[in-house]
Enzyme design. Sequence first.
Site, mmCIF file in Angstrom:
data_model
loop_
_atom_site.group_PDB
_atom_site.id
_atom_site.type_symbol
_atom_site.label_atom_id
_atom_site.label_comp_id
_atom_site.label_asym_id
_atom_site.label_seq_id
_atom_site.Cartn_x
_atom_site.Cartn_y
_atom_site.Cartn_z
ATOM 1 N N SER A 188 0.796 -1.226 0.000
ATOM 2 C CA SER A 188 0.000 0.000 0.000
ATOM 3 C C SER A 188 0.830 1.278 0.000
ATOM 4 O O SER A 188 0.360 2.304 -0.467
ATOM 5 C CB SER A 188 -0.951 -0.004 1.197
ATOM 6 O OG SER A 188 -0.251 -0.260 2.393
ATOM 7 N N HIS A 216 -5.352 -3.450 -2.315
ATOM 8 C CA HIS A 216 -5.083 -2.454 -3.358
ATOM 9 C C HIS A 216 -5.079 -3.053 -4.759
ATOM 10 O O HIS A 216 -4.845 -2.349 -5.734
ATOM 11 C CB HIS A 216 -3.754 -1.736 -3.097
ATOM 12 C CG HIS A 216 -3.866 -0.654 -2.081
ATOM 13 N ND1 HIS A 216 -4.403 0.592 -2.370
ATOM 14 C CD2 HIS A 216 -3.556 -0.628 -0.775
ATOM 15 C CE1 HIS A 216 -4.392 1.329 -1.285
ATOM 16 N NE2 HIS A 216 -3.889 0.624 -0.294
ATOM 17 N N LYS A 247 -12.006 0.306 -1.099
ATOM 18 C CA LYS A 247 -11.143 1.096 -1.976
ATOM 19 C C LYS A 247 -11.780 1.179 -3.360
ATOM 20 O O LYS A 247 -12.721 1.925 -3.539
ATOM 21 C CB LYS A 247 -9.733 0.516 -1.953
ATOM 22 C CG LYS A 247 -9.096 0.799 -0.582
ATOM 23 C CD LYS A 247 -7.770 0.176 -0.337
ATOM 24 C CE LYS A 247 -7.248 0.676 1.013
ATOM 25 N NZ LYS A 247 -6.528 -0.330 1.764
HETATM 26 C C1 LIG Z 1 -6.593 -0.550 3.213
HETATM 27 C C2 LIG Z 1 -5.979 -1.862 3.459
HETATM 28 C C3 LIG Z 1 -6.598 -2.792 4.306
HETATM 29 C C4 LIG Z 1 -7.810 -2.437 5.114
HETATM 30 O O1 LIG Z 1 -8.965 -2.325 4.348
HETATM 31 P P1 LIG Z 1 -10.212 -1.500 4.914
HETATM 32 O O2 LIG Z 1 -11.343 -2.069 4.151
HETATM 33 O O3 LIG Z 1 -9.947 -0.070 4.665
HETATM 34 O O4 LIG Z 1 -10.300 -1.819 6.382
HETATM 35 C C5 LIG Z 1 -6.032 -4.042 4.426
HETATM 36 N N1 LIG Z 1 -4.907 -4.379 3.759
HETATM 37 C C6 LIG Z 1 -4.276 -3.498 2.951
HETATM 38 C C7 LIG Z 1 -3.045 -3.918 2.227
HETATM 39 C C8 LIG Z 1 -4.784 -2.215 2.787
HETATM 40 O O5 LIG Z 1 -4.157 -1.349 2.010
#
Ligand SMILES: *Cc1c(COP(=O)(O)O)cnc(C)c1O
Length: 404
Positions: A188, A216, A247
Site C-alpha cells: 500500500s 489495493h 477502496k
Molecule cells: C486498506 C488496506 C486494508 C484495510 O482495508 P479497509 O477495508 O480499509 O479496512 C487491508 N490491507 C491493505 C493492504 C490495505 O491497504
Amino acid sequence: MATHTSSRSQLSYLSEQLNELKKKGTHFRLRVLADEPAPVCTFDGKKVINLASNNYLGLATHPKLRQAAIEATKKYGVGSGAVRTIAGTMKIHMELEEKIARFKNVEASVVFQSGFAANAGTVAAVLGKDDFIVSDELNHASIIDGARLSRATIKVFRHKDTAHAEELLKEVAGKPGHKLLITDGVFSMDGDIAPLPALCDLAEKYGAIMMVDDAHASGVLGRNGRGTIDHYKVHGRVDIQVGTLSKAIGALGGYVCGSHDLIDFLYHRARPFLFSTSHPPSVAATCIAAFEVLEEEPERIEKLWENTRFWKKELGGLGFNIGGVNTPASETPITPIIIGNGARTMEFSRELFTEGVMGTGIAFPTVPEGKARVRTIMTATHTRDQLEQALDVLRQVGKRMGII
Ligand SMILES: *Cc1c(COP(=O)(O)O)cnc(C)c1O
C-alpha cells in the site's frame, strides 16, 4: 454549555507524546472533506485536486451504486440489527457473498465489516499458538495485528525476498504446527506487486497455507479487477484471498475467499464476524452493484491504467524520486514521492495543499523512519487537465523547496 476540563493528570503522558510529534514536525490535523470524494473536491474549505484517495474507479459516487444504496435503505432499513451469527444475516448479505465468490471463481466467500477486520479476524482464527506465520516486512498493519492476536510465532522476511522467505520456512519445516505464508498482493505504501508465483511455489514446497491480501489490487489488477491471483494466473494456488470493499469497490468492507470449509470455519470462529454487527443493507447492495459495474464498465480500469502511465512518466520526468532506488519501484496506480525526512514531507504536503493539490504526507510509523513520502494515487476519473494542473503545482513547489 460548559465543558468539563479534567484536573486529573493520568493521561498527561499522551499530551507529552503529542508534544514530541509537534516538535518533530509530524503531528497532523485531520483534513475535512465537505463534498463528494471526487478528483476535485473541498477539504478544509479549499478546493483541491485530490491525489490521496483510494477511490480508484470513482465508484464511491457512481449513480448506479448510489441508487442501490437508496433502494436497499427504503426496502430494508438502515441497520441489520445484530451480528451475523445471531440475527444479523440478511438475504442481501448472502447475495453479496455469492456474488464475490462467483466473481473470484472460488467456492465461497465471507464478508467482514472492513478489510482490517477480514485480515485480523482471519489470521487470528486460522492460526494458533503452536503455529508459524512467515510474513513480508511491509505487510499491512491488519495482518500484523492478526498475527499477534493468533499468538503464533511470527517470522518476518525482507520485502519480496523469496530466498529469505524460504530460509524462514526451512527453519520451521521440521516443527509441528501449521505454517502460513502471507503477503500483501499490492503493497500500500510503495505500490509494488508481491512475487506471487514464487511464493506459491514455496508454500507448496513447504506445505504452508498461502494467504494474499489484495486490498489495493481489487478492482485494479487482473481481468475486470479480479486481483493479483488473476494477474499472475495462480488460480487454485492461494488458499486464502482477502479483498477490500472500501477502496476501488467504493463503499466499505472486506472479504475472504476460499474453500467452503474455510468460510464455514470463519463463520464459527472469526471474532469480528461473531462479535460485531453486520453491514447495513445499503452497504451490501452498493457492493453488489459495484461488482456489476466491474463487469459492465471495464473501460474504467483501462482509464485508470492510462492515467497511471501518464502520471508516473510525467512525475518521474520532473525529477522527483518516485521509488525504485532505496525503496521498491511502484507498478500500480500508487505512486509515492519519496522525500525522506518526516517534517520536510509534512511541509511539502502543506505547501501543495496551499497551492491546490491534496497529497497526504506519510511518515513513521506508517512507513520506515527516513522514508517519509507524499503518496499519490491515480484514479480513473481524473481528467488530463486536472493532472496537468497538479503536475504544474508539484513542479513549482518541488523547485521552491529544493526537492527537484
Ligand atoms: C486498506 C488496506 C486494508 C484495510 O482495508 P479497509 O477495508 O480499509 O479496512 C487491508 N490491507 C491493505 C493492504 C490495505 O491497504
